[in-house]
Design a protein around this motif. Structure first.
Motif, mmCIF file in Angstrom:
data_model
loop_
_atom_site.group_PDB
_atom_site.id
_atom_site.type_symbol
_atom_site.label_atom_id
_atom_site.label_comp_id
_atom_site.label_asym_id
_atom_site.label_seq_id
_atom_site.Cartn_x
_atom_site.Cartn_y
_atom_site.Cartn_z
ATOM 1 N N LYS A 31 0.821 -1.210 0.000
ATOM 2 C CA LYS A 31 0.000 0.000 0.000
ATOM 3 C C LYS A 31 0.853 1.256 0.000
ATOM 4 C CE LYS A 31 -3.662 2.282 2.659
ATOM 5 N NZ LYS A 31 -4.528 2.189 3.868
ATOM 6 N N ARG A 32 1.972 1.226 0.686
ATOM 7 C CA ARG A 32 2.818 2.407 0.807
ATOM 8 C C ARG A 32 3.882 2.498 -0.281
ATOM 9 N NH1 ARG A 32 0.609 1.259 5.449
ATOM 10 N NH2 ARG A 32 0.311 2.800 7.113
ATOM 11 N N ARG A 33 3.863 1.564 -1.196
ATOM 12 C CA ARG A 33 4.793 1.581 -2.343
ATOM 13 C C ARG A 33 6.248 1.624 -1.881
ATOM 14 N NH1 ARG A 33 2.641 3.485 -7.276
ATOM 15 N NH2 ARG A 33 4.766 3.156 -8.035
ATOM 16 N N TYR A 34 6.619 0.730 -0.966
ATOM 17 C CA TYR A 34 8.001 0.671 -0.502
ATOM 18 C C TYR A 34 8.971 0.289 -1.623
ATOM 19 C CZ TYR A 34 6.419 0.841 4.408
ATOM 20 O OH TYR A 34 5.880 1.202 5.611
ATOM 21 N N GLU A 35 8.449 -0.249 -2.702
ATOM 22 C CA GLU A 35 9.345 -0.640 -3.793
ATOM 23 C C GLU A 35 9.996 0.560 -4.463
ATOM 24 O OE1 GLU A 35 5.209 -0.349 -5.730
ATOM 25 O OE2 GLU A 35 6.070 -1.093 -3.839
ATOM 26 N N ALA A 124 8.545 -9.518 3.531
ATOM 27 C CA ALA A 124 7.231 -9.146 4.036
ATOM 28 C C ALA A 124 7.217 -7.701 4.526
ATOM 29 C CB ALA A 124 6.811 -10.090 5.157
ATOM 30 N N LEU A 125 8.268 -7.272 5.208
ATOM 31 C CA LEU A 125 8.328 -5.911 5.748
ATOM 32 C C LEU A 125 8.715 -4.875 4.697
ATOM 33 C CD1 LEU A 125 8.180 -7.443 8.463
ATOM 34 C CD2 LEU A 125 9.925 -5.892 9.341
ATOM 35 N N GLY A 126 9.266 -5.312 3.570
ATOM 36 C CA GLY A 126 9.737 -4.388 2.561
ATOM 37 C C GLY A 126 11.182 -3.986 2.751
ATOM 38 N N VAL A 127 11.924 -4.771 3.536
ATOM 39 C CA VAL A 127 13.334 -4.478 3.822
ATOM 40 C C VAL A 127 14.218 -5.043 2.722
ATOM 41 C CG1 VAL A 127 15.248 -4.996 5.390
ATOM 42 C CG2 VAL A 127 13.010 -4.343 6.313
ATOM 43 N N ASP A 128 15.152 -4.241 2.234
ATOM 44 C CA ASP A 128 16.060 -4.678 1.167
ATOM 45 C C ASP A 128 17.365 -5.241 1.716
ATOM 46 O OD1 ASP A 128 14.530 -3.707 -1.252
ATOM 47 O OD2 ASP A 128 14.714 -1.842 -0.121
ATOM 48 N N ILE A 129 17.938 -4.562 2.715
ATOM 49 C CA ILE A 129 19.210 -4.959 3.308
ATOM 50 C C ILE A 129 19.036 -4.958 4.817
ATOM 51 C CG2 ILE A 129 21.663 -4.393 3.548
ATOM 52 C CD1 ILE A 129 21.470 -2.900 0.871
ATOM 53 N N ASN A 395 28.435 2.635 3.339
ATOM 54 C CA ASN A 395 28.920 2.577 1.953
ATOM 55 C C ASN A 395 28.347 1.346 1.243
ATOM 56 O OD1 ASN A 395 30.371 3.501 -0.300
ATOM 57 N ND2 ASN A 395 32.167 2.276 0.243
ATOM 58 N N LEU A 396 27.034 1.195 1.316
ATOM 59 C CA LEU A 396 26.364 0.027 0.771
ATOM 60 C C LEU A 396 26.018 0.188 -0.698
ATOM 61 C CD1 LEU A 396 23.806 -0.652 3.668
ATOM 62 C CD2 LEU A 396 25.935 -1.901 3.224
ATOM 63 N N GLU A 397 26.152 -0.896 -1.413
ATOM 64 C CA GLU A 397 25.636 -0.961 -2.780
ATOM 65 C C GLU A 397 24.142 -1.271 -2.682
ATOM 66 O OE1 GLU A 397 25.951 -0.637 -6.875
ATOM 67 O OE2 GLU A 397 27.572 -0.415 -5.403
ATOM 68 N N PRO A 398 23.271 -0.427 -3.263
ATOM 69 C CA PRO A 398 21.833 -0.690 -3.160
ATOM 70 C C PRO A 398 21.462 -2.041 -3.775
ATOM 71 C CG PRO A 398 22.228 1.532 -3.940
ATOM 72 C CD PRO A 398 23.560 0.831 -3.975
ATOM 73 N N ILE A 399 20.769 -2.861 -2.999
ATOM 74 C CA ILE A 399 20.288 -4.160 -3.461
ATOM 75 C C ILE A 399 18.810 -4.247 -3.126
ATOM 76 C CG2 ILE A 399 20.575 -6.665 -3.344
ATOM 77 C CD1 ILE A 399 23.355 -6.209 -2.202
ATOM 78 N N PHE A 400 17.967 -4.350 -4.149
ATOM 79 C CA PHE A 400 16.537 -4.420 -3.920
ATOM 80 C C PHE A 400 16.063 -5.863 -4.003
ATOM 81 C CE2 PHE A 400 17.322 -0.116 -5.360
ATOM 82 C CZ PHE A 400 16.569 0.641 -4.476
ATOM 83 N N SER A 401 15.048 -6.170 -3.213
ATOM 84 C CA SER A 401 14.503 -7.523 -3.221
ATOM 85 C C SER A 401 13.851 -7.824 -4.561
ATOM 86 C CB SER A 401 13.470 -7.676 -2.102
ATOM 87 O OG SER A 401 12.303 -6.922 -2.392
ATOM 88 N N ASP A 402 13.763 -9.107 -4.880
ATOM 89 C CA ASP A 402 13.120 -9.520 -6.122
ATOM 90 C C ASP A 402 11.661 -9.074 -6.158
ATOM 91 O OD1 ASP A 402 15.474 -10.695 -6.938
ATOM 92 O OD2 ASP A 402 14.911 -12.710 -6.266
ATOM 93 N N LEU A 403 10.994 -9.105 -4.999
ATOM 94 C CA LEU A 403 9.597 -8.677 -4.938
ATOM 95 C C LEU A 403 9.455 -7.205 -5.292
ATOM 96 C CD1 LEU A 403 8.263 -10.473 -1.722
ATOM 97 C CD2 LEU A 403 7.715 -10.999 -4.101
ATOM 98 N N LYS A 404 10.364 -6.396 -4.811
ATOM 99 C CA LYS A 404 10.303 -4.969 -5.117
ATOM 100 C C LYS A 404 10.580 -4.711 -6.599
ATOM 101 C CE LYS A 404 11.232 -2.487 -0.833
ATOM 102 N NZ LYS A 404 12.094 -1.473 -0.204
ATOM 103 N N ARG A 408 7.981 -2.964 -9.105
ATOM 104 C CA ARG A 408 8.371 -1.755 -9.832
ATOM 105 C C ARG A 408 8.152 -1.931 -11.330
ATOM 106 N NH1 ARG A 408 14.231 0.188 -8.399
ATOM 107 N NH2 ARG A 408 13.301 -0.023 -6.321
ATOM 108 N N GLU A 409 8.507 -3.102 -11.833
ATOM 109 C CA GLU A 409 8.308 -3.392 -13.254
ATOM 110 C C GLU A 409 6.829 -3.413 -13.610
ATOM 111 O OE1 GLU A 409 9.438 -6.856 -16.543
ATOM 112 O OE2 GLU A 409 10.162 -6.984 -14.469
ATOM 113 N N ALA A 410 6.019 -3.963 -12.715
ATOM 114 C CA ALA A 410 4.571 -4.014 -12.966
ATOM 115 C C ALA A 410 3.974 -2.612 -13.018
ATOM 116 C CB ALA A 410 3.893 -4.859 -11.887
ATOM 117 N N HIS A 411 4.416 -1.747 -12.134
ATOM 118 C CA HIS A 411 3.909 -0.375 -12.133
ATOM 119 C C HIS A 411 4.347 0.367 -13.387
ATOM 120 C CE1 HIS A 411 3.348 -0.721 -7.601
ATOM 121 N NE2 HIS A 411 2.176 -0.333 -8.043
ATOM 122 N N GLN A 412 5.546 0.114 -13.853
ATOM 123 C CA GLN A 412 6.028 0.769 -15.066
ATOM 124 C C GLN A 412 5.221 0.344 -16.295
ATOM 125 O OE1 GLN A 412 10.193 -0.255 -15.058
ATOM 126 N NE2 GLN A 412 10.763 1.432 -13.707
#
Length: 415
Positions: A31-35, A124-129, A395-404, A408-412
């Motif tokens: 609902k909050r579009r954490y992706e 489930a929580l929308g956490v990437d790292i 100094n993290l490299e951004p890594i997004f979950s597969d669900l996100k 994101r692709e679906a919204h695009q």
């Protein structure tokens, strides 16, 4: 799920699943579009005692290893190595995941079971790292035998880096420092400072070694050289005869204990001039909430202005150094007076210094919505606290979950 006559969940059930437990949290994330942005959880946990039979194999001392392994059962070695505190974290059985987590089914194939379970709740929580910490070991600094703290810390760190961190880039850790022994602490940073997934090091705050002792200076210098932050993870000690043994309710020792130890270490860190001696060493204060920060700022500034001669190495007020430190959100005090929380954020420069943490799976965990839903934060401030501050700090490299990525692709496509 079976219900006992007492009204509590039956801990023998086999259908427990983290994804089902956190179904509403996942709906909240959608609902909050954490992706749309990065979320980094700087303090979450696993229960290392559930893998203790594996960890024991990494103990170097053959006598201690054999002695610990002689204790059988699910938590083999725990009676020999661990020291416990009284408490009621599971709320008398009402927090069902405490008793049922061991029954959750995971694939038999690699990666490690902890990787499967951790990714389930992260998604489930929308956490990437996530920065993953142990749980019972948070009290290991109170163990009467320093050799056991060293042996278990080394074994745990080696097990974690080889079996968990090496196989999943979304899972990081700040490794346990056996702080009761300065030389072992230094060697731990030497051994693990460049290991995959190690983003810093942790001192468990429930202990009685002063952070300003000269024996630790070479460790701080090494951490500064490596660019690895130093964190202090709070806990409580109900056996503390100075204060906490006078309390008779768990709520009292929990409310005070998780702030008390970090307040002591932070105060000693500042008044002994360590921010000036190691200006590039970043410090993080974990799981103490936030309400104590303005109190300590005001208290130390007031004392400092009357007794500056006792802190000759300081060039600024104590609060100026505190505002450059980092703090994790959980358990954020969600009191009725929202103005107090907003002022706390302002006093500590939360936009750049505050780091989101869930503390999952503990009873007082916080979802990302505790930050996302705050009305006084700008959109950028929310994103900073939920992920960007941590990304820059570690100094993290951004890594997004597969669900996100899929969302994101679906919204695009639908746009």
């Amino acid at each position: 799920m079976n219900i006992l006559a007492t009204g509590l969940r039956d801990p023998s059930v086999e259908e427990f699943d983290t994804r089902t437990l956190l179904k509403k949290a996942a709906q909240q994330a959608t609902k909050r579009r954490y992706e749309d942005f990065l979320i980094v959880d700087v303090d979450a946990h696993h229960y290392e005692t559930e893998s203790l039979s594996e960890i024991l194999e990494y103990i170097e001392d053959p006598v201690l290893r054999a002695t610990a392994k002689a204790k059988g059962g699910v938590y083999a070695g725990a009676p020999t190595l661990m020291n416990n505190q009284p408490g009621f974290q599971d709320m008398g059985g009402r927090i069902g995941r405490y008793s049922t987590r061991r029954l959750e089914k995971t694939p038999a194939a690699p990666p490690h079971r902890d990787v499967h379970l951790t990714k389930r709740w992260m998604d489930a929580l929308g956490v990437d790292i996530v920065c993953l910490f142990p749980t019972p070991m948070l009290l290991l600094g109170l163990h009467p035998n320093v050799e056991i703290e060293i042996a278990l810390a080394q074994a745990y760190n080696r097990w974690l880096t080889q079996n968990v961190l090496s196989s999943e880039p979304r899972i990081k850790s700040m490794l346990y420092l056996p702080f009761n022994d300065p030389e072992a602490t230094y060697k731990t940073v030497q051994e693990f400072g460049h290991k995959k997934g190690v983003i810093g090091f942790m001192i468990t705050a429930a202990r009685y070694k002063p952070v300003y002792h000269n024996a630790y200076m070479k460790t701080y210098a090494l951490l500064e050289e490596l660019g690895k932050p130093l964190s202090f993870h709070a806990a409580y000690n109900w056996y503390d005869q100075s204060f906490f043994q006078t309390t008779n309710k768990f709520i009292a020792v929990h409310a005070l204990g998780f702030t008390f130890h970090n307040m002591i270490h932070l105060t000693n860190w500042i008044v002994n001039g360590l921010p000036e001696r190691f200006p590039k060493l970043k410090t993080i204060w974990i799981e103490s909430g936030l309400a104590w920060v303005p109190f300590l700022m005001q208290r130390l500034d007031n004392e400092y202005m009357m007794r500056t001669s006792e802190c000759p190495s300081l060039k600024r007020k104590p609060s100026d150094y505190i505002r450059q430190m980092y703090f994790t959100t959980q358990p954020m005090e969600m009191v009725d007076n929202r103005d107090a929380l907003e002022l706390t954020f302002k006093m500590m420069n939360a936009d750049s210094q505050l780091l989101y943490s869930s503390d999952y799976p503990h009873w007082d965990m916080d979802l990302p919505s505790v930050i996302y839903d705050l009305p006084f934060l700008s959109e950028q401030a929310k994103r900073n606290i939920l992920g960007e501050n941590a990304r820059k700090l570690f100094n993290l490299e951004p890594i997004f979950s597969d669900l996100k990525l899929a969302a994101r692709e679906a919204h695009q496509k639908s746009a």
